[in-house]
Scaffold this motif. Structure first.
Motif, PDB file in Angstrom:
ATOM      1  N   GLN A   9       0.832  -1.202   0.000  1.00 32.08           N
ATOM      2  CA  GLN A   9       0.000   0.000   0.000  1.00 32.08           C
ATOM      3  C   GLN A   9       0.870   1.257   0.000  1.00 32.08           C
ATOM      4  O   GLN A   9       0.589   2.213  -0.724  1.00 32.08           O
ATOM      5  CB  GLN A   9      -0.937   0.009   1.212  1.00 32.08           C
ATOM      6  CG  GLN A   9      -2.030  -1.041   1.148  1.00 32.08           C
ATOM      7  CD  GLN A   9      -2.817  -1.118   2.447  1.00 32.08           C
ATOM      8  OE1 GLN A   9      -2.254  -0.968   3.542  1.00 32.08           O
ATOM      9  NE2 GLN A   9      -4.117  -1.355   2.320  1.00 32.08           N
ATOM     10  N   MET A  10       1.926   1.236   0.802  1.00 35.89           N
ATOM     11  CA  MET A  10       2.839   2.381   0.871  1.00 35.89           C
ATOM     12  C   MET A  10       3.527   2.590  -0.485  1.00 35.89           C
ATOM     13  O   MET A  10       3.606   3.719  -0.982  1.00 35.89           O
ATOM     14  CB  MET A  10       3.877   2.161   1.965  1.00 35.89           C
ATOM     15  CG  MET A  10       4.685   3.392   2.256  1.00 35.89           C
ATOM     16  SD  MET A  10       3.677   4.663   3.030  1.00 35.89           S
ATOM     17  CE  MET A  10       4.217   4.470   4.693  1.00 35.89           C
ATOM     18  N   LEU A  16       1.811   6.533  -6.868  1.00 37.51           N
ATOM     19  CA  LEU A  16       0.695   7.340  -7.362  1.00 37.51           C
ATOM     20  C   LEU A  16       0.971   8.827  -7.167  1.00 37.51           C
ATOM     21  O   LEU A  16       0.839   9.616  -8.105  1.00 37.51           O
ATOM     22  CB  LEU A  16      -0.607   6.953  -6.646  1.00 37.51           C
ATOM     23  CG  LEU A  16      -1.809   7.842  -6.937  1.00 37.51           C
ATOM     24  CD1 LEU A  16      -2.239   7.726  -8.395  1.00 37.51           C
ATOM     25  CD2 LEU A  16      -2.959   7.493  -6.007  1.00 37.51           C
ATOM     26  N   THR A  17       1.343   9.218  -5.969  1.00 37.46           N
ATOM     27  CA  THR A  17       1.543  10.645  -5.704  1.00 37.46           C
ATOM     28  C   THR A  17       2.717  11.203  -6.509  1.00 37.46           C
ATOM     29  O   THR A  17       2.638  12.330  -7.009  1.00 37.46           O
ATOM     30  CB  THR A  17       1.732  10.931  -4.199  1.00 37.46           C
ATOM     31  OG1 THR A  17       2.842  10.179  -3.701  1.00 37.46           O
ATOM     32  CG2 THR A  17       0.477  10.593  -3.411  1.00 37.46           C
ATOM     33  N   LEU A  23       3.419  14.373 -13.617  1.00 36.96           N
ATOM     34  CA  LEU A  23       2.507  14.695 -14.716  1.00 36.96           C
ATOM     35  C   LEU A  23       1.999  16.127 -14.581  1.00 36.96           C
ATOM     36  O   LEU A  23       2.018  16.900 -15.547  1.00 36.96           O
ATOM     37  CB  LEU A  23       1.340  13.702 -14.746  1.00 36.96           C
ATOM     38  CG  LEU A  23       0.298  13.919 -15.840  1.00 36.96           C
ATOM     39  CD1 LEU A  23       0.921  13.799 -17.230  1.00 36.96           C
ATOM     40  CD2 LEU A  23      -0.847  12.929 -15.677  1.00 36.96           C
ATOM     41  N   GLN A  24       1.547  16.495 -13.392  1.00 41.41           N
ATOM     42  CA  GLN A  24       1.014  17.848 -13.206  1.00 41.41           C
ATOM     43  C   GLN A  24       2.084  18.913 -13.421  1.00 41.41           C
ATOM     44  O   GLN A  24       1.791  19.985 -13.955  1.00 41.41           O
ATOM     45  CB  GLN A  24       0.360  17.996 -11.834  1.00 41.41           C
ATOM     46  CG  GLN A  24      -1.002  17.358 -11.779  1.00 41.41           C
ATOM     47  CD  GLN A  24      -1.767  17.693 -10.522  1.00 41.41           C
ATOM     48  OE1 GLN A  24      -1.182  18.024  -9.494  1.00 41.41           O
ATOM     49  NE2 GLN A  24      -3.069  17.597 -10.579  1.00 41.41           N
TER      50      GLN A  24
END
Length: 162
Positions: A9-10, A16-17, A23-24
Motif C-alpha cells: 500500500q505504501m 501514485l503521488t 505529470l502535473q
C-alpha cells in the motif's frame, strides 16, 4: 493509533503521488507556456467546455475542481478579466453566481489542447498497454467515486476569520 499501511500500500501510494506530481508539473508548464493558464484555470475552462453550453454555478465548479473557494473565486476573476469567462447572478437563485465560457475562452482551450494531449499521452499513456489503461481507469474511477461519496466541499461549513 491506526495501523500502518502495508508495504505494498505504501509503495502504491508513493508511486501514485509521485506520478501525479510529475505529470502535473509538465502539464502546468505546458499550459503556462502555450496559453498563459494555470492548471486550475484550464480545469475551470475545460469543465465549462464539457458542460456543452449549459451554465455552471460557482458551486458546481467548486465541487468539481479541487481548490479552495477563495482560490477558485480569485482564478475565476482572472479568467473573467481576460475575457475567457463571464459571471452573473443566477436568475433562479440570488445566492448563486452563474459562469459561462466565452468564445475567447473556447479558443484558448482549443489553442492549448493539442499540447496538453501530447504531454498526457507521452508521460502517462505511452508506457501503458490498452489493457493497462482500462485497468487504471477502472481502479482510479473506483477510488475517485469513493472519495466523492463524501459530502461536497461546498456543503462544508465555512470557517470564520478570527
Amino acid at each position: 493509533m491506526a495501523d500502518a499501511l502495508k508495504p505494498e500500500q505504501m509503495r502504491t501510494y508513493f508511486a501514485l503521488t509521485e506520478a501525479v506530481s510529475l505529470l502535473q508539473y509538465e502539464v502546468r508548464k505546458q499550459l503556462q507556456a502555450e496559453g498563459g493558464l494555470s492548471y486550475v484555470q484550464f480545469e475551470i475552462l475545460a469543465k465549462l467546455v464539457d458542460a456543452e453550453g449549459r451554465s455552471l454555478t460557482m458551486t458546481d465548479l467548486a465541487d468539481g475542481v479541487v481548490y479552495s473557494r477563495s482560490g477558485l473565486t480569485h482564478q475565476a476573476g482572472l479568467l473573467e478579466r481576460d475575457g475567457l469567462i463571464s459571471r452573473r447572478a443566477s436568475p433562479d437563485d440570488q445566492r448563486a453566481t452563474v459562469v459561462d465560457i466565452t468564445k475567447a475562452g473556447r479558443a484558448r482551450v482549443a489553442d492549448v489542447l493539442p499540447g496538453h494531449v501530447d504531454v498526457v499521452r507521452e508521460l502517462l499513456f505511452d508506457s501503458l498497454s490498452d489493457r493497462d489503461v482500462r485497468t487504471l481507469g477502472d481502479v482510479m474511477s473506483r477510488a475517485r467515486d469513493h472519495m466523492r461519496a463524501r459530502p461536497p466541499r461546498s456543503a462544508a461549513p465555512r470557517r470564520r476569520a478570527r
